[in-house]
Design an enzyme around this catalytic site. Structure first.
Site, short mmCIF file in Angstrom:
data_model
loop_
_atom_site.label_atom_id
_atom_site.label_comp_id
_atom_site.label_asym_id
_atom_site.label_seq_id
_atom_site.Cartn_x
_atom_site.Cartn_y
_atom_site.Cartn_z
N LYS A 60 0.84 -1.21 0.00
CA LYS A 60 0.00 0.00 0.00
C LYS A 60 0.87 1.25 0.00
O LYS A 60 0.63 2.19 -0.75
CB LYS A 60 -0.93 -0.01 1.22
CG LYS A 60 -2.10 -0.97 1.06
CD LYS A 60 -2.85 -1.20 2.35
CE LYS A 60 -3.88 -2.32 2.13
NZ LYS A 60 -4.52 -2.78 3.36
N GLN B 4 -4.83 -1.45 9.42
CA GLN B 4 -4.70 -2.78 8.80
C GLN B 4 -5.35 -3.83 9.71
O GLN B 4 -5.01 -3.93 10.88
CB GLN B 4 -3.22 -3.09 8.56
CG GLN B 4 -2.98 -4.41 7.86
CD GLN B 4 -3.50 -4.43 6.43
OE1 GLN B 4 -3.37 -3.48 5.68
NE2 GLN B 4 -4.14 -5.52 6.05
N ASP C 175 -11.23 2.94 3.93
CA ASP C 175 -11.67 1.54 3.82
C ASP C 175 -13.20 1.45 3.76
O ASP C 175 -13.74 0.38 3.47
CB ASP C 175 -11.18 0.75 5.05
CG ASP C 175 -10.12 -0.27 4.69
OD1 ASP C 175 -9.92 -0.50 3.48
OD2 ASP C 175 -9.51 -0.85 5.61
#
Ligand code: NDP
Length: 293
Positions: free
Chosen positions: A50, A94, A117
């Protein structure tokens, strides 16, 4: 008949290229903060990828790596700081978090306008209500792949196998927004193969290696395999390899188009994260959304 391969790698690369082309025209490069707690090897790889792709798109990557025994309060305090930092446009924690941390509470701490997200209650609500908001990355990737393959999705029958909060449910709402007729299947669905054979677009998000065989597929259907399963394979380099939820070799004989695993949905997820970071920056700062995103 052998299905056309849906090249997620190429479609994701094209999206990342459009993002990279758009970033220099923005008043400043958008910034994505990624928070990793602990030393889970798979999570470390994801976070590294990422960060690399964020920088490659000309954006700012901020990484916070915390020890596995980080306390809930310490993580909450870090997120509060990122929420308040005007230079940060996107925040991603994460997952999974170590077991002692309350994942739902941590996600709830993220400013919804920086929740790239798309996992906060606010963004889930905005999706249900058809209001502007940040959409979850993997389901968005599925829609982009389907649109790239089929064009306008209006009126298509879309069956989604899986009803998780991360993939199945938001995918259903996103395909509904594309004017598909959507059915969500799960572990209690009766006669799953027959139901799946009604699908013009079949989304597999089950987490069971190669469960979806040729008998699940309507001839010519577009099959999008979200599954990422590690199976033992003595012939593979590390003694294991990745397979999807679809039995690729069997399914490709029936399908019209199909995503491979790896190289299908996976690359789209990070590309959509970068896209969300740009969209978050634009929405927060009142900048016009660049064309092509
Ligand atoms: P979950 O385990 O949260 O959900 C799985 C879903 O599949 C559940 O709704 C479950 O039904 C359903 N299911 C399980 N067994 C069956 C069955 N025999 N028949 C029908 N339905 C069944 O998984 P996720 O949604 O988080 O992930 C799904 C897959 O996608 C995994 O392989 C994961 O690794 C992968 N993934 C890939 C990503 C990417 O970037 N490509 C990102 C996220 C996930 P029920 O609710 O009834 O239990």
């Amino acid at each position: 008949m052998s299905a056309r391969l849906i090249d997620g790698k190429a479609i994701a690369a094209a999206l990342r290229q459009r993002i990279a082309a758009a970033v220099p025209a923005l008043p400043r490069p958008p910034a994505l903060a990624v928070v990793l707690v602990g030393d889970d090897p798979a999570s470390q790889v994801y976070v590294r990828n990422k960060a690399r792709q964020t920088r490659a798109a000309g954006m700012v990557s901020i990484e916070h790596r915390l020890p596995a025994d980080t306390a809930q309060e310490a993580l909450a305090a870090l997120l509060q700081g990122l929420n308040e930092d005007d230079a940060v446009d996107g925040i991603l924690v994460q997952l999974p978090l170590p077991a002692h941390l309350d994942e739902a509470a941590i996600i709830g701490q993220i400013d919804p306008d920086k929740d790239v997200d798309g996992l906060t209650e606010a963004n889930a609500g905005r999706l249900v209500l058809n209001r502007p908001g940040l959409r979850p990355c993997t389901p968005t990737g599925c829609v982009i792949l389907a649109r790239d393959t089929l064009g306008d999705l209006t009126g298509k029958n879309c069956v989604i196998v899986g009803r998780s909060i991360l993939v199945g449910k938001p995918a259903a709402l996103l395909f509904l927004q594309e004017n598909c007729t959507v059915t969500i299947a799960h572990s209690r669905t009766r006669d799953l193969p027959a139901l799946c054979r009604t699908a013009d677009i079949l989304i597999a998000a089950v987490g069971r290696p190669r469960m979806i065989g040729a008998d699940f597929i309507k001839p010519g259907a577009c099959v999008i395999d979200v599954g990422i399963n590690r199976i033992e394979d003595s012939a593979a380099e590390k003694g294991c390899r990745l397979v999807g939820d679809v039995d690729f070799e069997a399914a490709r004989k029936a399908a019209g188009a199909i995503t491979p695993v790896p190289g299908g949905v996976g690359p789209m997820t990070i590309a959509c994260l970068l896209r969300n970071t740009v969209l978050a920056a634009c929405a927060r700062k009142g900048w016009p959304v660049p064309e092509g995103l």
